[in-house]
Design a protein around this motif. Sequence first.
Motif, mmCIF file in Angstrom:
data_model
loop_
_atom_site.group_PDB
_atom_site.id
_atom_site.type_symbol
_atom_site.label_atom_id
_atom_site.label_comp_id
_atom_site.label_asym_id
_atom_site.label_seq_id
_atom_site.Cartn_x
_atom_site.Cartn_y
_atom_site.Cartn_z
ATOM 1 N N THR A 149 0.848 -1.214 0.000
ATOM 2 C CA THR A 149 0.000 0.000 0.000
ATOM 3 C C THR A 149 0.878 1.257 0.000
ATOM 4 O O THR A 149 0.612 2.217 -0.723
ATOM 5 C CB THR A 149 -0.915 0.021 1.250
ATOM 6 O OG1 THR A 149 -0.090 -0.288 2.393
ATOM 7 C CG2 THR A 149 -2.030 -0.979 1.149
ATOM 8 N N GLU A 150 1.947 1.229 0.799
ATOM 9 C CA GLU A 150 2.850 2.391 0.892
ATOM 10 C C GLU A 150 3.609 2.583 -0.421
ATOM 11 O O GLU A 150 3.783 3.704 -0.894
ATOM 12 C CB GLU A 150 3.826 2.191 2.062
ATOM 13 C CG GLU A 150 4.801 3.326 2.298
ATOM 14 C CD GLU A 150 4.156 4.686 2.583
ATOM 15 O OE1 GLU A 150 4.896 5.661 2.717
ATOM 16 O OE2 GLU A 150 2.904 4.782 2.656
ATOM 17 N N ARG A 151 4.016 1.475 -1.039
ATOM 18 C CA ARG A 151 4.727 1.562 -2.328
ATOM 19 C C ARG A 151 3.814 2.205 -3.374
ATOM 20 O O ARG A 151 4.231 3.081 -4.132
ATOM 21 C CB ARG A 151 5.172 0.175 -2.798
ATOM 22 C CG ARG A 151 6.275 -0.440 -1.949
ATOM 23 C CD ARG A 151 6.657 -1.829 -2.452
ATOM 24 N NE ARG A 151 7.436 -1.762 -3.680
ATOM 25 C CZ ARG A 151 8.744 -1.552 -3.717
ATOM 26 N NH1 ARG A 151 9.427 -1.429 -2.608
ATOM 27 N NH2 ARG A 151 9.386 -1.478 -4.878
ATOM 28 N N ALA A 152 2.547 1.748 -3.369
ATOM 29 C CA ALA A 152 1.580 2.285 -4.339
ATOM 30 C C ALA A 152 1.345 3.778 -4.078
ATOM 31 O O ALA A 152 1.306 4.591 -5.013
ATOM 32 C CB ALA A 152 0.265 1.508 -4.239
ATOM 33 N N ARG A 153 1.206 4.148 -2.767
ATOM 34 C CA ARG A 153 0.959 5.565 -2.416
ATOM 35 C C ARG A 153 2.119 6.443 -2.913
ATOM 36 O O ARG A 153 1.910 7.481 -3.532
ATOM 37 C CB ARG A 153 0.824 5.720 -0.893
ATOM 38 C CG ARG A 153 0.669 7.173 -0.433
ATOM 39 C CD ARG A 153 0.773 7.325 1.076
ATOM 40 N NE ARG A 153 2.142 7.412 1.566
ATOM 41 C CZ ARG A 153 2.812 8.551 1.729
ATOM 42 N NH1 ARG A 153 2.252 9.713 1.432
ATOM 43 N NH2 ARG A 153 4.054 8.537 2.184
ATOM 44 N N LEU A 154 3.344 5.976 -2.654
ATOM 45 C CA LEU A 154 4.503 6.774 -3.050
ATOM 46 C C LEU A 154 4.591 6.915 -4.566
ATOM 47 O O LEU A 154 4.919 7.982 -5.086
ATOM 48 C CB LEU A 154 5.785 6.135 -2.493
ATOM 49 C CG LEU A 154 5.967 6.264 -0.975
ATOM 50 C CD1 LEU A 154 7.042 5.310 -0.470
ATOM 51 C CD2 LEU A 154 6.303 7.693 -0.568
ATOM 52 N N LYS A 155 4.273 5.827 -5.267
ATOM 53 C CA LYS A 155 4.357 5.869 -6.736
ATOM 54 C C LYS A 155 3.361 6.886 -7.306
ATOM 55 O O LYS A 155 3.718 7.746 -8.101
ATOM 56 C CB LYS A 155 4.115 4.476 -7.321
ATOM 57 C CG LYS A 155 4.575 4.360 -8.781
ATOM 58 C CD LYS A 155 4.653 2.918 -9.202
ATOM 59 C CE LYS A 155 4.877 2.736 -10.682
ATOM 60 N NZ LYS A 155 6.012 3.447 -11.256
ATOM 61 N N THR A 156 2.094 6.804 -6.830
ATOM 62 C CA THR A 156 1.080 7.748 -7.350
ATOM 63 C C THR A 156 1.420 9.185 -6.934
ATOM 64 O O THR A 156 1.274 10.110 -7.732
ATOM 65 C CB THR A 156 -0.351 7.394 -6.866
ATOM 66 O OG1 THR A 156 -0.257 6.788 -5.583
ATOM 67 C CG2 THR A 156 -1.075 6.464 -7.789
ATOM 68 N N THR A 157 1.897 9.357 -5.699
ATOM 69 C CA THR A 157 2.250 10.710 -5.231
ATOM 70 C C THR A 157 3.327 11.304 -6.127
ATOM 71 O O THR A 157 3.230 12.450 -6.571
ATOM 72 C CB THR A 157 2.769 10.652 -3.769
ATOM 73 O OG1 THR A 157 1.789 10.024 -2.964
ATOM 74 C CG2 THR A 157 3.061 12.039 -3.233
ATOM 75 N N LEU A 158 4.364 10.510 -6.399
ATOM 76 C CA LEU A 158 5.474 11.021 -7.217
ATOM 77 C C LEU A 158 5.035 11.322 -8.644
ATOM 78 O O LEU A 158 5.466 12.305 -9.237
ATOM 79 C CB LEU A 158 6.627 10.014 -7.212
ATOM 80 C CG LEU A 158 7.809 10.342 -6.296
ATOM 81 C CD1 LEU A 158 8.586 11.534 -6.825
ATOM 82 C CD2 LEU A 158 7.412 10.647 -4.867
ATOM 83 N N GLU A 159 4.180 10.454 -9.196
ATOM 84 C CA GLU A 159 3.691 10.691 -10.562
ATOM 85 C C GLU A 159 2.913 12.003 -10.616
ATOM 86 O O GLU A 159 3.069 12.796 -11.542
ATOM 87 C CB GLU A 159 2.831 9.515 -11.035
ATOM 88 C CG GLU A 159 3.692 8.334 -11.497
ATOM 89 C CD GLU A 159 2.899 7.040 -11.669
ATOM 90 O OE1 GLU A 159 1.701 7.021 -11.306
ATOM 91 O OE2 GLU A 159 3.484 6.053 -12.149
ATOM 92 N N ALA A 160 2.080 12.231 -9.574
ATOM 93 C CA ALA A 160 1.299 13.475 -9.515
ATOM 94 C C ALA A 160 2.229 14.681 -9.396
ATOM 95 O O ALA A 160 2.018 15.717 -10.053
ATOM 96 C CB ALA A 160 0.338 13.423 -8.327
ATOM 97 N N LEU A 161 3.280 14.546 -8.576
ATOM 98 C CA LEU A 161 4.226 15.661 -8.386
ATOM 99 C C LEU A 161 5.011 15.946 -9.659
ATOM 100 O O LEU A 161 5.291 17.098 -9.989
ATOM 101 C CB LEU A 161 5.190 15.353 -7.235
ATOM 102 C CG LEU A 161 4.604 15.424 -5.824
ATOM 103 C CD1 LEU A 161 5.615 14.912 -4.804
ATOM 104 C CD2 LEU A 161 4.202 16.853 -5.465
ATOM 105 N N GLN A 162 5.351 14.867 -10.388
ATOM 106 C CA GLN A 162 6.060 15.051 -11.660
ATOM 107 C C GLN A 162 5.233 15.938 -12.598
ATOM 108 O O GLN A 162 5.750 16.844 -13.237
ATOM 109 C CB GLN A 162 6.299 13.693 -12.344
ATOM 110 C CG GLN A 162 7.614 13.037 -11.973
ATOM 111 C CD GLN A 162 7.778 11.685 -12.677
ATOM 112 O OE1 GLN A 162 6.810 10.963 -12.849
ATOM 113 N NE2 GLN A 162 8.998 11.357 -13.069
ATOM 114 N N ALA A 163 3.931 15.651 -12.627
ATOM 115 C CA ALA A 163 3.039 16.418 -13.498
ATOM 116 C C ALA A 163 2.871 17.849 -12.971
ATOM 117 O O ALA A 163 2.924 18.824 -13.728
ATOM 118 C CB ALA A 163 1.674 15.725 -13.571
#
Length: 492
Positions: A149-163
């Motif tokens: 769950t934490e891995r998924a949260r970090l991945k989506t957070t970073l993708e959103a921040l990249q954008a």
Amino acid sequence: MMGTEILMNVTPQETRVALVENGVLMELNMERARRRGLVGNIYKGRVSRVLPGMDAAFVDIGLERAAFLHASDVAPVEREELPREETERNEPIQRLLREGQDILVQVIKDPLGSKGARLTTYITVPSRYLVLMPGNTTIGISTRIEADTERARLKTTLEALQAEVQTSYGFIVRTAAEAAPVEALKNDVIFLEKLWQTIQQSARAAKAGSEVYADLPLTLRILRDMVGVDLEKIRIDSRETVQRVSEFAREYVPELVDRIEHYPGERPIFDLYNVEEEIQKALERKVELKSGGYLIFDQTEAMTTIDINTGAFVGHRNLEETIFKTNLEAAQAIARQLRLRNLGGIIIVDFIDMTQDEHKRQVLRSLEKAMEKDYAKSQICDVSPLGLVEMTRKRTRESLEHQLCEPCPTCSGRGYVKSAETVCYEMFREILREARQFDARELLVLASQAVVDLLLDEESASVAQLQEFIGIPIRFQVESLYTQEQFDVVLL
């Protein structure tokens, strides 16, 4: 129960940082003003030689020895003359780089022994939670963050921040980012973006063979890298450094600010927890175990070997039990010593032979568990048919022994010298050779005290015999600066 403490001993010439867990020294990092470590530094380099046979190139980055860049460490950015689909294959080095070409490189291994620094063009720039990868847009997550769950949260957070920040760079999420708030991750993305732009500007203006970006000094780097470790205290014996570290902590690691304190003690800071004494012990071959057994460490060019002996330990039950207990204790001691001595590369452990498979399994498990706390990556193989355990530990810096010591000038690192007796007989042969070849009235022999003592005492009969045989007198003179192996035969 005591926790983890960091002790910093700072002088203008040298900074030493000790990591102490539950009152026991576990790691020592040091940086000397004259020889700062280079790992993480970015240089504008110039390709000085391309070596097709080794699939590598030598790059001049302004150090005394040319640095080494292997084809597998050349990122696609440097491969601009190749079509994109070709860059993914293993291209030969001569198609990737040409002599005289300027490239941006980063040091991944300090110069060790006679080898130059090892380079990569896959540049990475670390911050508190993230590592910036300018060469691509992917997002990687530290394997030490295990919860899906934490891995998924970090991945989506970073993708959103990249954008959001509109960055075209990739990131690796460090272990410290586990449970980190979005705001903190965003600050890191912005900080790294700015830092990378500054590095690029410096690189454009820099001359080939010059440094473009240096990693943080040891006192700050340790704080950045220790995030996520539950630190009780950070004690520093220099007021100026306390100030600098506190400022850095306020900006990047605010939760550590209250734990930083100045150590004004009369006793040197490294006398706490016997750190100084432990460093001396870490330079010795022999490591005593509490049970009476001991370990012997031998560092060679190819590998480090560790031998385990029961020594004075006599078990209560039987031999197998004694051996098992010694091996278990040794496994813990080895894990600590590898970190403390900063030993890397191939390591061979010769545990005392065990007959029971269950014992072998438990000792191996104990070693693996003890190595989990180590920040350097390691890989442990099963017990070999000869009862040896082979393992590797990632090496980036010189070992403690290589940092603090140099080969013995007398034995040149062999670890032994010819005995006085051997030198005497070599001398006799030399005297015979010279007496036959040259016409001399007298011979003068210059040698070390130990050799002259032997010649005038136990070997005096041999000397008398030799004088009679060659028909000329031999005089001896002690040369205090000679090593035991050195001697000279002078014709008078």
